[in-house]
Design a protein around this motif. Structure first.
Motif, PDB file in Angstrom:
ATOM      1  N   ALA A  68     -22.068 -43.025 -21.210  1.00  0.00           N
ATOM      2  CA  ALA A  68     -20.697 -42.615 -21.589  1.00  0.00           C
ATOM      3  C   ALA A  68     -20.815 -41.259 -20.803  1.00  0.00           C
ATOM      4  O   ALA A  68     -21.680 -40.156 -21.479  1.00  0.00           O
ATOM      5  N   MET A  69     -19.719 -40.866 -19.905  1.00  0.00           N
ATOM      6  CA  MET A  69     -19.859 -39.788 -19.054  1.00  0.00           C
ATOM      7  C   MET A  69     -18.735 -38.888 -19.775  1.00  0.00           C
ATOM      8  O   MET A  69     -17.602 -39.071 -19.836  1.00  0.00           O
ATOM      9  N   LEU A  70     -19.369 -38.178 -20.594  1.00  0.00           N
ATOM     10  CA  LEU A  70     -18.511 -37.153 -21.295  1.00  0.00           C
ATOM     11  C   LEU A  70     -18.114 -35.847 -20.593  1.00  0.00           C
ATOM     12  O   LEU A  70     -18.763 -35.716 -19.832  1.00  0.00           O
ATOM     13  N   ALA A  71     -16.919 -35.553 -20.787  1.00  0.00           N
ATOM     14  CA  ALA A  71     -16.249 -34.224 -20.257  1.00  0.00           C
ATOM     15  C   ALA A  71     -17.087 -33.339 -20.360  1.00  0.00           C
ATOM     16  O   ALA A  71     -17.300 -32.504 -21.422  1.00  0.00           O
ATOM     17  N   GLY A  72     -17.796 -32.652 -19.308  1.00  0.00           N
ATOM     18  CA  GLY A  72     -19.058 -31.591 -19.372  1.00  0.00           C
ATOM     19  C   GLY A  72     -18.412 -30.459 -20.078  1.00  0.00           C
ATOM     20  O   GLY A  72     -19.054 -29.905 -20.760  1.00  0.00           O
ATOM     21  N   CYS A  73     -17.364 -29.746 -19.428  1.00  0.00           N
ATOM     22  CA  CYS A  73     -17.175 -28.501 -19.906  1.00  0.00           C
ATOM     23  C   CYS A  73     -16.671 -28.488 -21.211  1.00  0.00           C
ATOM     24  O   CYS A  73     -16.716 -27.457 -21.978  1.00  0.00           O
ATOM     25  N   SER A  74     -15.726 -29.408 -21.669  1.00  0.00           N
ATOM     26  CA  SER A  74     -15.275 -29.504 -22.963  1.00  0.00           C
ATOM     27  C   SER A  74     -16.440 -29.726 -24.111  1.00  0.00           C
ATOM     28  O   SER A  74     -16.096 -29.182 -25.007  1.00  0.00           O
ATOM     29  N   LEU A  75     -17.616 -30.078 -23.707  1.00  0.00           N
ATOM     30  CA  LEU A  75     -18.691 -30.337 -24.476  1.00  0.00           C
ATOM     31  C   LEU A  75     -19.427 -28.940 -24.585  1.00  0.00           C
ATOM     32  O   LEU A  75     -19.959 -28.839 -25.702  1.00  0.00           O
ATOM     33  N   PHE A  76     -19.435 -28.205 -23.530  1.00  0.00           N
ATOM     34  CA  PHE A  76     -20.320 -27.230 -23.593  1.00  0.00           C
ATOM     35  C   PHE A  76     -19.800 -25.845 -23.741  1.00  0.00           C
ATOM     36  O   PHE A  76     -20.334 -24.962 -23.550  1.00  0.00           O
ATOM     37  N   GLY A  77     -18.444 -25.780 -23.533  1.00  0.00           N
ATOM     38  CA  GLY A  77     -17.815 -24.702 -23.644  1.00  0.00           C
ATOM     39  C   GLY A  77     -17.096 -24.373 -22.272  1.00  0.00           C
ATOM     40  O   GLY A  77     -17.049 -25.006 -21.378  1.00  0.00           O
ATOM     41  N   SER A  78     -16.308 -23.023 -22.272  1.00  0.00           N
ATOM     42  CA  SER A  78     -15.648 -22.904 -21.120  1.00  0.00           C
ATOM     43  C   SER A  78     -16.379 -22.119 -19.950  1.00  0.00           C
ATOM     44  O   SER A  78     -17.610 -21.899 -20.214  1.00  0.00           O
ATOM     45  N   LYS A  79     -15.676 -21.702 -18.944  1.00  0.00           N
ATOM     46  CA  LYS A  79     -16.376 -21.000 -17.784  1.00  0.00           C
ATOM     47  C   LYS A  79     -16.808 -19.661 -18.197  1.00  0.00           C
ATOM     48  O   LYS A  79     -16.050 -19.174 -18.914  1.00  0.00           O
ATOM     49  N   ASP A  80     -17.886 -19.436 -17.379  1.00  0.00           N
ATOM     50  CA  ASP A  80     -18.270 -17.890 -17.775  1.00  0.00           C
ATOM     51  C   ASP A  80     -17.506 -16.946 -16.805  1.00  0.00           C
ATOM     52  O   ASP A  80     -17.247 -17.032 -15.733  1.00  0.00           O
ATOM     53  N   THR A  81     -16.802 -16.235 -17.877  1.00  0.00           N
ATOM     54  CA  THR A  81     -15.918 -15.365 -17.173  1.00  0.00           C
ATOM     55  C   THR A  81     -16.639 -13.928 -16.438  1.00  0.00           C
ATOM     56  O   THR A  81     -16.050 -13.156 -15.874  1.00  0.00           O
ATOM     57  N   LYS A  82     -17.816 -13.952 -17.205  1.00  0.00           N
ATOM     58  CA  LYS A  82     -18.706 -12.477 -16.620  1.00  0.00           C
ATOM     59  C   LYS A  82     -19.012 -12.519 -15.187  1.00  0.00           C
ATOM     60  O   LYS A  82     -19.189 -11.509 -14.537  1.00  0.00           O
ATOM     61  N   ASN A  83     -19.395 -13.725 -14.662  1.00  0.00           N
ATOM     62  CA  ASN A  83     -20.234 -14.175 -13.390  1.00  0.00           C
ATOM     63  C   ASN A  83     -19.107 -14.334 -12.607  1.00  0.00           C
ATOM     64  O   ASN A  83     -18.891 -15.405 -12.003  1.00  0.00           O
ATOM     65  N   GLN A  84     -18.184 -13.406 -12.038  1.00  0.00           N
ATOM     66  CA  GLN A  84     -17.266 -13.510 -10.865  1.00  0.00           C
ATOM     67  C   GLN A  84     -17.866 -13.810  -9.463  1.00  0.00           C
ATOM     68  O   GLN A  84     -18.780 -13.188  -9.325  1.00  0.00           O
ATOM     69  N   PRO A  85     -17.014 -14.565  -8.613  1.00  0.00           N
ATOM     70  CA  PRO A  85     -17.787 -14.736  -7.372  1.00  0.00           C
ATOM     71  C   PRO A  85     -17.650 -13.339  -6.570  1.00  0.00           C
ATOM     72  O   PRO A  85     -16.740 -12.511  -6.728  1.00  0.00           O
ATOM     73  N   ALA A  86     -18.675 -12.921  -5.568  1.00  0.00           N
ATOM     74  CA  ALA A  86     -18.826 -11.981  -4.968  1.00  0.00           C
ATOM     75  C   ALA A  86     -17.737 -11.939  -4.033  1.00  0.00           C
ATOM     76  O   ALA A  86     -17.445 -12.774  -3.420  1.00  0.00           O
ATOM     77  N   PRO A  87     -17.075 -10.960  -3.831  1.00  0.00           N
ATOM     78  CA  PRO A  87     -16.056 -10.698  -2.577  1.00  0.00           C
ATOM     79  C   PRO A  87     -16.775 -10.925  -1.166  1.00  0.00           C
ATOM     80  O   PRO A  87     -18.001 -10.789  -1.057  1.00  0.00           O
ATOM     81  N   LEU A  88     -16.063 -11.376  -0.293  1.00  0.00           N
ATOM     82  CA  LEU A  88     -16.320 -11.506   1.027  1.00  0.00           C
ATOM     83  C   LEU A  88     -17.368 -10.313   1.570  1.00  0.00           C
ATOM     84  O   LEU A  88     -16.521  -9.313   1.576  1.00  0.00           O
TER      85      LEU A  88
END
Length: 378
Positions: free
Chosen positions: A14-34
């Protein structure tokens, strides 16, 4: 981080919906600017070709001779000239695709929705259709007269390349939690090397599926099932007598490809594959850092941390550079010798998740929106 979005429960397939199972995206680790670039390498776009979107799947182009084969989520399969991008043929399979492309130059294979397997000849004519035991996310591989397919229930099956008749199958257990990714396979001589959940690299004989040996790339550690996820990421790479691979929450490691004897291993965590050349093994880790290790000893040669959390693709060694794609469709070029930034190219703004491939003097990327781009550098 994207990794929590890719972890799934594997029981009963059963392919459970990944992020709904383990929580939301990490808001602290933002992508580095170019990083601002001044001078350096100026990549040239040689050609572009438009496919449809990949959806939730990842499609890696396949190179054979002067041709590149590409597929998309809407069921299109195409053959292009690798030097010019000119279309040789384009077919609609009639099935939404989930995996591919695999080819030996004579047989071209993709995986479709609900485990359908489709094989074509080099002219785009359908040869046969098969049925896997469950969904197929890993690109099939073709060699030694067989097509090897790995489905998400971890059943590895070989089919006759010309007829589709089943030759053999090997069932392997799957941990309670795995990454929803596409553990890769590679054929080398009489063997097929199959990346596995749980940090194992399984080596089987192409002729009958007998196990040659099993290599431990990453070992599960931690108190929770999530902490113990240590699947091999991407596709193992065979270079000369070495086979190298990397795992999530595990290690990057190289072994003797013939005997399985370990050469070296280093702690790291990646959800994409490795690149190997004459001198180095390159890894993009799950924090967006790119590192180079000595292929001979495993000692760390350099690390670039200027692309933190940009969701990097598998790197590739390309001339004097190491190239890697990111979540905005940029291709970054780093110095092969010290990891410094030397160039950048844009594609279509969508993520690059598939492995880059080299065809002659061209470096080819396929984005999730379907743009296939060939780049060249001086």
């Amino acid at each position: 981080m994207r990794i929590t979005e890719k972890v799934i429960a594997a029981s009963v397939f059963a392919m459970l919906a990944g992020c709904s199972l383990f929580g939301s995206k990490d808001t602290k680790n933002q992508p580095a600017p170019l990083v601002e670039l001044k001078g350096g390498m100026v990549p040239k776009t040689v050609w572009k070709y438009s496919m449809n979107k990949a959806g939730t799947a990842v499609f890696t182009p396949a190179i054979s001779g002067e041709s590149v084969y590409v597929a998309d989520g809407d069921g299109v399969l195409a053959r292009l000239n690798a030097a010019s991008g000119k279309e040789a043929w384009r077919v609609k399979t009639g099935v939404d695709l989930t995996a591919g492309v695999g080819t030996d130059g004579e047989v071209v294979v993709v995986g479709g929705k609900k485990g359908v397997i489709l094989a074509y000849d080099a002219n785009g004519k359908e040869l046969w259709k098969g049925q896997a035991s469950s969904e197929v996310l890993s690109s099939p591989v073709v060699g030694g007269g067989v097509v090897v397919v790995r489905s998400v229930d971890n059943l590895i099956t070989a089919y006759d390349a010309k007829t589709g008749v089943k030759r053999w199958s090997v069932a392997r257990t799957t941990p309670a939690l795995t990454l929803r990714n596409a553990p890769g396979m590679v054929i080398n001589g009489p063997n097929v090397y199959v990346a596995q959940p749980g940090g194992k690299l399984l080596v089987l004989a192409l002729a009958g599926g007998l196990q040659r040996f099993e290599l431990v790339v990453g070992e599960p550690r931690g108190a929770t099932e999530l902490e113990r996820v240590t699947d091999i990421a991407g596709t193992p790479v065979i270079f000369e007598k070495d086979v190298c691979a990397v795992s999530y929450q595990g290690r990057v490691a190289c072994f003797d490809a013939t005997t399985g004897a370990p050469h070296w291993s280093k702690p790291t965590s990646s959800d994409v594959g490795v690149a190997v050349d004459q001198r180095f093994v390159f890894v993009s880790d799950d924090k967006g850092e790119v590192a180079a290790y000595s292929r001979e000893s495993g000692s760390n040669a350099w690390k670039n941390d200027k692309m933190s959390y940009r969701r990097l693709s598998t790197p590739v060694s390309f001339g004097r550079a190491v190239a890697v794609g990111d979540y905005q469709g940029y291709v970054h070029f780093l110095s092969r010798e010290d990891g410094s930034y030397i160039g950048r190219a844009a594609t279509d703004g969508s993520p690059i998740q598939s492995d880059p491939v080299i065809a002659g003097s061209n470096l080819i990327f396929q984005t999730q929106s379907g743009t296939v781009t060939a780049l060249a550098v001086e």
